[in-house]
Design a protein around this motif. Structure first.
Motif, PDB file in Angstrom:
ATOM      1  N   GLN A   1      -5.612 -43.471  -7.035  1.00 18.17           N
ATOM      2  CA  GLN A   1      -4.175 -43.500  -6.780  1.00 18.17           C
ATOM      3  C   GLN A   1      -3.649 -42.097  -6.479  1.00 18.17           C
ATOM      4  OE1 GLN A   1      -2.092 -46.291  -6.598  1.00 18.17           O
ATOM      5  NE2 GLN A   1      -4.021 -47.417  -6.608  1.00 18.17           N
ATOM      6  N   PHE A   2      -4.158 -41.101  -7.190  1.00 16.42           N
ATOM      7  CA  PHE A   2      -3.781 -39.707  -6.937  1.00 16.42           C
ATOM      8  C   PHE A   2      -4.054 -39.338  -5.481  1.00 16.42           C
ATOM      9  CE2 PHE A   2      -4.844 -35.239  -6.585  1.00 16.42           C
ATOM     10  CZ  PHE A   2      -3.956 -34.581  -7.408  1.00 16.42           C
ATOM     11  N   VAL A   3      -5.250 -39.671  -4.992  1.00 15.27           N
ATOM     12  CA  VAL A   3      -5.623 -39.315  -3.623  1.00 15.27           C
ATOM     13  C   VAL A   3      -4.793 -40.105  -2.614  1.00 15.27           C
ATOM     14  CG1 VAL A   3      -7.512 -39.298  -1.944  1.00 15.27           C
ATOM     15  CG2 VAL A   3      -7.931 -38.568  -4.292  1.00 15.27           C
ATOM     16  N   HIS A   4      -4.540 -41.391  -2.904  1.00 16.56           N
ATOM     17  CA  HIS A   4      -3.662 -42.174  -2.025  1.00 16.56           C
ATOM     18  C   HIS A   4      -2.344 -41.435  -1.797  1.00 16.56           C
ATOM     19  CE1 HIS A   4      -5.906 -45.790  -1.457  1.00 16.56           C
ATOM     20  NE2 HIS A   4      -5.805 -46.256  -2.699  1.00 16.56           N
ATOM     21  N   VAL A   5      -1.722 -40.965  -2.882  1.00 20.63           N
ATOM     22  CA  VAL A   5      -0.408 -40.337  -2.770  1.00 20.63           C
ATOM     23  C   VAL A   5      -0.519 -38.961  -2.121  1.00 20.63           C
ATOM     24  CG1 VAL A   5       1.596 -39.480  -4.042  1.00 20.63           C
ATOM     25  CG2 VAL A   5       0.515 -41.628  -4.727  1.00 20.63           C
ATOM     26  N   ALA A   6      -1.479 -38.155  -2.552  1.00 22.00           N
ATOM     27  CA  ALA A   6      -1.616 -36.805  -1.993  1.00 22.00           C
ATOM     28  C   ALA A   6      -1.834 -36.860  -0.486  1.00 22.00           C
ATOM     29  CB  ALA A   6      -2.772 -36.074  -2.675  1.00 22.00           C
ATOM     30  N   ASN A   7      -2.694 -37.748  -0.030  1.00 23.44           N
ATOM     31  CA  ASN A   7      -2.966 -37.866   1.403  1.00 23.44           C
ATOM     32  C   ASN A   7      -1.824 -38.525   2.167  1.00 23.44           C
ATOM     33  OD1 ASN A   7      -5.490 -36.676   1.316  1.00 23.44           O
ATOM     34  ND2 ASN A   7      -6.618 -38.602   1.287  1.00 23.44           N
ATOM     35  N   GLY A   8      -1.088 -39.407   1.497  1.00 21.70           N
ATOM     36  CA  GLY A   8      -0.121 -40.224   2.212  1.00 21.70           C
ATOM     37  C   GLY A   8       1.289 -39.675   2.295  1.00 21.70           C
ATOM     38  N   LEU A   9       1.621 -38.654   1.485  1.00 19.33           N
ATOM     39  CA  LEU A   9       2.979 -38.103   1.547  1.00 19.33           C
ATOM     40  C   LEU A   9       3.286 -37.586   2.946  1.00 19.33           C
ATOM     41  CD1 LEU A   9       3.141 -36.145  -1.839  1.00 19.33           C
ATOM     42  CD2 LEU A   9       4.410 -38.217  -1.249  1.00 19.33           C
ATOM     43  N   ASP A  10       4.509 -37.789   3.374  1.00 20.89           N
ATOM     44  CA  ASP A  10       4.952 -37.393   4.714  1.00 20.89           C
ATOM     45  C   ASP A  10       4.819 -35.874   4.870  1.00 20.89           C
ATOM     46  OD1 ASP A  10       6.236 -36.906   7.099  1.00 20.89           O
ATOM     47  OD2 ASP A  10       7.980 -38.151   6.640  1.00 20.89           O
ATOM     48  N   ALA A  11       3.888 -35.438   5.719  1.00 17.66           N
ATOM     49  CA  ALA A  11       3.613 -34.005   5.875  1.00 17.66           C
ATOM     50  C   ALA A  11       4.764 -33.252   6.526  1.00 17.66           C
ATOM     51  CB  ALA A  11       2.340 -33.803   6.693  1.00 17.66           C
ATOM     52  N   SER A  12       5.685 -33.954   7.168  1.00 16.18           N
ATOM     53  CA  SER A  12       6.836 -33.271   7.753  1.00 16.18           C
ATOM     54  C   SER A  12       7.901 -32.961   6.709  1.00 16.18           C
ATOM     55  CB  SER A  12       7.442 -34.121   8.876  1.00 16.18           C
ATOM     56  OG  SER A  12       8.090 -35.269   8.345  1.00 16.18           O
ATOM     57  N   ARG A  13       7.806 -33.586   5.539  1.00 16.77           N
ATOM     58  CA  ARG A  13       8.818 -33.401   4.492  1.00 16.77           C
ATOM     59  C   ARG A  13       8.268 -32.752   3.227  1.00 16.77           C
ATOM     60  NH1 ARG A  13      10.665 -39.209   3.339  1.00 16.77           N
ATOM     61  NH2 ARG A  13      12.010 -38.136   1.850  1.00 16.77           N
ATOM     62  N   PHE A  14       6.954 -32.886   3.007  1.00 19.00           N
ATOM     63  CA  PHE A  14       6.357 -32.409   1.766  1.00 19.00           C
ATOM     64  C   PHE A  14       5.133 -31.546   2.065  1.00 19.00           C
ATOM     65  CE2 PHE A  14       8.433 -36.445   0.924  1.00 19.00           C
ATOM     66  CZ  PHE A  14       9.226 -36.134  -0.178  1.00 19.00           C
ATOM     67  N   GLU A  15       5.079 -30.393   1.433  1.00 14.65           N
ATOM     68  CA  GLU A  15       3.915 -29.526   1.508  1.00 14.65           C
ATOM     69  C   GLU A  15       3.159 -29.676   0.187  1.00 14.65           C
ATOM     70  OE1 GLU A  15       2.835 -24.751   1.832  1.00 14.65           O
ATOM     71  OE2 GLU A  15       4.844 -25.483   2.395  1.00 14.65           O
ATOM     72  N   VAL A  16       1.949 -30.199   0.248  1.00 15.97           N
ATOM     73  CA  VAL A  16       1.219 -30.598  -0.952  1.00 15.97           C
ATOM     74  C   VAL A  16       0.102 -29.612  -1.273  1.00 15.97           C
ATOM     75  CG1 VAL A  16      -0.119 -32.439  -2.051  1.00 15.97           C
ATOM     76  CG2 VAL A  16       1.735 -33.022  -0.456  1.00 15.97           C
ATOM     77  N   GLU A  17       0.041 -29.215  -2.540  1.00 17.23           N
ATOM     78  CA  GLU A  17      -1.084 -28.464  -3.074  1.00 17.23           C
ATOM     79  C   GLU A  17      -1.664 -29.241  -4.247  1.00 17.23           C
ATOM     80  OE1 GLU A  17      -0.384 -24.331  -3.834  1.00 17.23           O
ATOM     81  OE2 GLU A  17       0.919 -24.085  -2.083  1.00 17.23           O
TER      82      GLU A  17
END
Length: 447
Positions: free
Chosen positions: A23-39
């Motif tokens: 579930q962690f990977v689902h969310v990390a990969n799926g967040l909208d990259a135009s709105r969220f910068e994920v680390e």
């Protein structure tokens, strides 16, 4: 690239295959990259899911050495607090007891990010001292996220403030609809299971809280009734001392012979499910089971215990059958009902699949997660840059969702923003796990 994106740091213990980790990977990969910068941050940079994360996301290591109370671990937490300020993180989202306890206090100390603690069960595996520590950690967080109504109720019973608690249920990638396959080169051929013999599957980590001994005892009850079934136990042995060997000894004592098959970990569970007649989930405690979600998404009827979030998934007598926990006789009766009523079993499976498509898709989970992140930033002011929050809240997202296999197989992450996806029900079947990625990911060792 939008330079005013919300900066999210997601914290996990490790990247071995498990429900929380997928579930962690689902969310990390799926967040909208135009709105969220994920680390990403972790305590152990190890496990196959590490290679499934989007390659542009940095992975920062903050090792926990021995316990939370030695100087090395405390120094890791202080470095974490320092790095949150230096990297101007807006949201810290921790998953599970160890990440919650490690990440939440230093995030609070850094005085910068909004903090989310995730509690993904109802405390069944926690000692009283761990529960006390978790309650303190939840008091420091801005939001406490449960993945089931049962988890929410448990948090409220522990005294967590109601206004802090949110529920976002797990989501899965719904596989393409396929028919049952009774013959061919699959699991039935591998273990010599005739096409006309009903086949049950129990899937998950082999640990005591999963009620696997009850699954074996139900198999014995059916054998004594002269019923010819086969029972798969699919899952990797846990580090729980001697439990796997105890189960195998129990199977011998019950004289189950070839009726029960311990397959070990399998990367082709989606293919195996095509040859299975039903999934049995005899757990004694549960948050929101990915196994049940995946079985229902495949169109299989489910026998599950009435614990935790299971009744939130399985509608008794509509998508499957619920039994009381600890009752092997009830499990055996439910298995018999499904096997003897093929039409009912198929109707349960189809109703379950439609329920997953409508209520438990990855897209729904991602929309709710993005909404939570945005609300937290809006509630507590600007995100530390020159823009206002409105600059990172566009209309409905049109991104495609990177896929992670739902059960045990894990495909490579998709690009950040490909074309608009097809509806959930029309997406292709899940792919098997690829070979480890050869792309070098940016990593930072904070030890």
């Amino acid at each position: 690239m939008n330079t005013n994106r919300i900066k999210v740091l997601k914290f996990l213990n490790h990247f071995f295959i498990g429900g929380t980790e997928r579930q962690f990977v689902h969310v990390a990969n799926g967040l909208d990259a135009s709105r969220f910068e994920v680390e990403i941050a972790c305590m152990k940079r190890d496990g196959p899911l590490l290679d499934v994360l989007r390659q542009e996301m940095p992975v920062h290591l903050y090792p926990l050495k021995g316990s939370f109370y030695n100087r090395h671990s405390l120094w890791s937490q202080l470095r974490f607090a320092r790095d949150l300020r230096a990297r101007r993180i807006d949201i810290v989202h921790a998953y599970g007891w160890y990440p919650d306890v490690f990440a939440v206090p230093p995030a609070k100390l850094s005085l910068r990010p909004r903090i989310i603690a995730s509690v993904r069960d109802a405390g069944a595996y926690m000692t009283p001292s761990k529960v006390r520590v978790l309650k303190l950690v939840c008091s420091l967080a801005d939001s406490v996220l449960a993945n089931s109504g049962a988890g929410r109720d448990w948090l409220l019973a522990q005294g967590v403030k109601e206004e802090k608690v949110e529920v976002i249920r797990n989501g899965i990638e719904v596989p393409a609809k396929t028919g049952w396959k009774r013959e061919g080169g699959g699991i039935r051929k591998e273990f010599g299971i005739p096409a006309d013999v009903p086949l049950c599957a129990c899937i998950g980590r082999v640990v005591s809280g999963k009620g696997i001994d009850l699954y074996l005892r139900a198999a014995r009850i059916l054998a004594e009734q002269g019923r010819d079934f086969r029972f798969l136990m699919i899952g990797v042995l846990s580090s729980e001392r001697n439990y796997g060997s105890e189960l195998e000894r129990l199977a011998r004592e019950l004289n189950l012979g070839n009726r029960v098959i311990f397959t070990g970990e399998r990367r082709n569970v989606c293919e195996i499910l095509r040859e299975v007649d039903m999934v049995v989930h005899p757990s004694l405690t549960e948050g929101l089971s990915n196994v049940i979600l995946e079985a229902m998404g495949t169109g299989l009827p489910v026998v599950a215990t009435r614990v935790g979030g299971n009744p939130e998934l399985v509608e008794d007598e509509r998508t499957g059958l619920l039994v009381e926990p600890g009752d092997a006789d009830a499990i055996a009766r439910a298995i018999t009902r499904l096997a003897d009523n093929f039409g009912m079993a198929r109707a349960f499976g189809e109703a379950g699949r439609q329920r997953i498509i409508q209520e438990f898709s990855i897209g729904r989970m991602l929309r709710q997660t993005e909404d939570l992140y945005t609300r937290l930033v809006e509630r507590y002011g600007s995100i530390g840059r020159s823009s206002t929050i409105s600059s990172v809240v566009p209309g409905p997202s049109t991104r495609s969702l990177p896929r992670v296999s739902n059960t045990a197989a894990v495909p490579t992450a998709a690009p950040a923003a490909p074309p608009t996806p097809a509806p959930e029900a029309e997406r292709p079947a899940m792919a098997p796990m690829p070979a480890p990625s050869t792309v070098v990911r940016s990593t930072v060792d904070a030890s």
